[in-house]
Design a protein around this motif. Sequence first.
Motif, short mmCIF file in Angstrom:
data_model
loop_
_atom_site.label_atom_id
_atom_site.label_comp_id
_atom_site.label_asym_id
_atom_site.label_seq_id
_atom_site.Cartn_x
_atom_site.Cartn_y
_atom_site.Cartn_z
N GLU A 91 0.82 -1.21 0.00
CA GLU A 91 0.00 0.00 0.00
C GLU A 91 0.86 1.26 0.00
O GLU A 91 0.49 2.26 -0.62
N ARG A 102 -4.72 4.04 -3.78
CA ARG A 102 -5.10 3.79 -2.39
C ARG A 102 -6.58 4.08 -2.16
O ARG A 102 -7.27 3.34 -1.46
N SER A 117 -9.39 1.28 -1.14
CA SER A 117 -10.22 1.45 0.05
C SER A 117 -11.71 1.29 -0.29
O SER A 117 -12.46 0.63 0.44
#
Length: 323
Positions: A107, A115, A119
């Motif tokens: 990550e 990212r 998510s």
Amino acid sequence: MAKWDNMLSMLWMLRSGRKLTAAQIADDLEISVRTVYRYIDALGASGVPVVAESGHDGGIRILDSFKEAPLFFNSVELKALVDAFKFAQGAGYPYTEELEGALKKIENGLHEEQRCDLSSQTSGLDVISPVRPPSGVLLLRDLEQAAKEGRTVCIAYRKENAGQAGERKVDPYGLAYDRNDWYVVAFCHQSQAMRTFRVDRIARLEPTEARFEKPEHFSASAYFRDQSKREREADGPLTVIRIAGEPDTLNAVCRHWHLRHYLTERTDREARFLLDVPTMNKYLPMYLMTFGTAIHIREPLELKRQIQEMACKIAKHYEDNPD
């Protein structure tokens, strides 16, 4: 396909060492030539030495100095890694901290857009973990290490419904996760035979200096399957068992610890098993009775008849004994 997935695909295409034209890349990825050149600029900004040479023999290529590409994953692969971590954590996998650390490294190497995308993609799945004692992680690690080293261990093992744990020496061959519990398959010195031990019933483990040699190509999952076959009532004859029902009900039928090994075909509304007749006669009528009218036995007729007779006996029992 998302931007970063396209960029990854283009990078792997260029790593082949061939010169490719922008038009070739655009055709393969189903994007515009203009977008290809935007991706070239983005890869260059990320440190990938992509060059575009003009002329008759020109094309797009990666410089030879780029020996190793950074580790890239597309969005679905990243989601799969995070989801796999959740399942591992829920199962009590003994290396979840290390796995989480590896995911953090991945990550940290992502762009902000990646990212955010990761998510949003992984926020819809959770695994509810059963409560497990912290000592279970240490036991799993110790057992796995003993299996790796071929080292005999002494365990204090508490059988089901037993008041105290009994001491025994075992040679752990391998671990298996089955029906929400961890098991170790081991050679038991006390019984001089292979046995399975539930890890959560091991109160204490101590390594010894004794060594053992594990059977070649040993597989804990194969051992579980073989044990189930050995517990059959007879070798034959075999019969096809067809059971119909709602998907959730069939899931419960197929999860049965013994029956699941004989599943041959499964659809949303039907499950087929291949099982020897003596085992079917001994175990299935009573087990399948527990599902009541939620399932329907399509075949064999003999199994349907046995369940009918059993249901009639139960009904008559309560007719004769109303109180």
